[in-house]
Design a protein around this motif. Structure first.
Motif, PDB file in Angstrom:
ATOM      1  N   VAL A  17       0.848  -1.199   0.000  1.00 14.18           N
ATOM      2  CA  VAL A  17       0.000   0.000   0.000  1.00 14.18           C
ATOM      3  C   VAL A  17       0.883   1.249   0.000  1.00 14.18           C
ATOM      4  N   VAL A  18       1.949   1.246   0.789  1.00 18.96           N
ATOM      5  CA  VAL A  18       2.836   2.414   0.853  1.00 18.96           C
ATOM      6  C   VAL A  18       3.607   2.582  -0.454  1.00 18.96           C
ATOM      7  N   THR A  19       4.196   1.496  -0.957  1.00 20.83           N
ATOM      8  CA  THR A  19       5.023   1.608  -2.161  1.00 20.83           C
ATOM      9  C   THR A  19       4.198   1.914  -3.401  1.00 20.83           C
ATOM     10  N   GLU A  20       2.955   1.404  -3.466  1.00 25.76           N
ATOM     11  CA  GLU A  20       2.103   1.677  -4.628  1.00 25.76           C
ATOM     12  C   GLU A  20       1.359   3.000  -4.516  1.00 25.76           C
ATOM     13  N   GLY A  21       1.256   3.535  -3.302  1.00 25.19           N
ATOM     14  CA  GLY A  21       0.666   4.862  -3.125  1.00 25.19           C
ATOM     15  C   GLY A  21      -0.770   4.877  -2.676  1.00 25.19           C
ATOM     16  N   GLY A  57      -7.017  14.669   3.018  1.00 26.53           N
ATOM     17  CA  GLY A  57      -7.843  14.734   1.810  1.00 26.53           C
ATOM     18  C   GLY A  57      -8.237  13.330   1.403  1.00 26.53           C
ATOM     19  N   ARG A  58      -7.916  12.969   0.165  1.00 26.11           N
ATOM     20  CA  ARG A  58      -8.210  11.619  -0.313  1.00 26.11           C
ATOM     21  C   ARG A  58      -7.014  10.681  -0.191  1.00 26.11           C
ATOM     22  N   LYS A  59      -5.893  11.209   0.260  1.00 23.39           N
ATOM     23  CA  LYS A  59      -4.673  10.408   0.297  1.00 23.39           C
ATOM     24  C   LYS A  59      -4.407   9.856   1.693  1.00 23.39           C
TER      25      LYS A  59
END
Length: 300
Positions: A17-21, A57-59
């Motif tokens: 999840v972290v590496t793919e964003g 926000g959405r991130k």
């Protein structure tokens, strides 16, 4: 209750999840449904007893705990890849790992110059750079998830007693501008700076505090066009002719060449200092030693 046993499958999902964003991108990479990964992340957070993400926000952004877990996950899965190569009979080519935290206010050209000797070491080095506020980086270095923090401010006396400052050196600053602005404000420097359009670092930086003191002592009132935290963004705006800006004299030639700007003048009494912050006073990491020795002997 503290976590008793690490679930590496959960750690694997978290790392993706972290590496793919994002969770969506991780699902596409792993060919899994979104509820599957979301649910496993929730279980992982419950097992750890801490939140790993927060929403901006959405991130998704990493919490302090999430950042620490990610640093370790990077190393764990790098070792896993090496193990796979070894079992396949391939050469591992394992490099020395160096994890560096970089204060976001630090001039990037200085960072590059500081790190140059690492690439000249006889053994290969794999570098991981993390840019953030100094306070957040110091939390990581005190937990030994970062080998070294490069900063423009030293560790304060009320901070972690097991973390140490190493003064790398200092540099006076130069005022830069496009050719058009330099032609206007170079004559009668520094008096010409009163009313000049300026791009300044934000007030939470050591350089800005030093500049404000100098402006006051010289009775100079610049016309502040923008206050920008990121040093590279200041130079980009300066290159576009938005105003004058300052940077360390030690990288003067590189700034002129890279940003196509000219020297307006130099302020010898305003110094920008550079520090390395480590968790141990006695340094054993060869790449960290190389950075400190080069800075003291050559750069400054």
């Amino acid at each position: 209750m503290p976590m008793q046993r690490l679930n590496y499958q959960h750690l694997f999902y978290f790392w993706h999840v972290v590496t793919e964003g994002s969770i969506t991108a991780a699902c596409e990479k792993l060919h899994l449904a979104q509820p599957t990964i979301s649910g496993q992340l929730t279980v992982f957070e419950q097992a750890i007893g801490e939140k790993l993400f927060y929403k901006q926000g959405r991130k998704l952004q990493l919490t302090d705990t999430g950042r620490i877990v990610f640093h370790y996950a990077e190393e764990i899965f790098a070792l896993g890849r090496e193990l796979g190569n070894t079992l396949k009979g391939l050469p591992t080519g394992r490099a020395l790992r160096l994890s560096i935290g970089i204060a976001d206010a630090l001039p990037k050209l200085v960072v590059y110059r500081l790190m140059q000797p690492v690439f000249q070491l006889p053994e290969p080095v794999q570098i991981f750079c993390y840019e953030d506020k100094v306070e957040r980086l110091l939390a990581d270095v005190s937990l030994q998830s970062i080998d070294l923090v490069l900063s423009d401010t030293p560790l304060t006396s009320n901070s972690n007693a097991n973390v140490f400052n190493h003064l790398l050196g200092e540099s006076p600053v130069t005022v830069f501008a496009t050719a058009q602005l330099a032609a206007i404000y170079r004559p009668n420097f520094p008096r010409s700076l009163s009313g000049a359009p300026f791009l300044l670092p934000t007030g939470n930086t050591a350089l800005r505090r030093s500049l404000d003191q100098w402006f006051d002592s010289e009775s100079i009132r610049p016309n502040i066009q923008a206050e920008i935290e990121d040093s590279a963004l200041i130079k980009t705006f300066g290159k576009g002719g938005m105003g004058l800006f300052v940077a360390p004299t030690t990288v003067e030639a590189e700034i002129q060449r890279q940003y196509v700007v000219e020297v307006v003048g130099r302020i010898a009494v305003v110094k920008e200092r550079f520090y390395a912050i480590t968790v141990r006073r006695q340094l054993k990491h060869p790449a960290v030693t190389a950075i400190l020795d080069n800075a003291r002997d050559n750069l400054f």
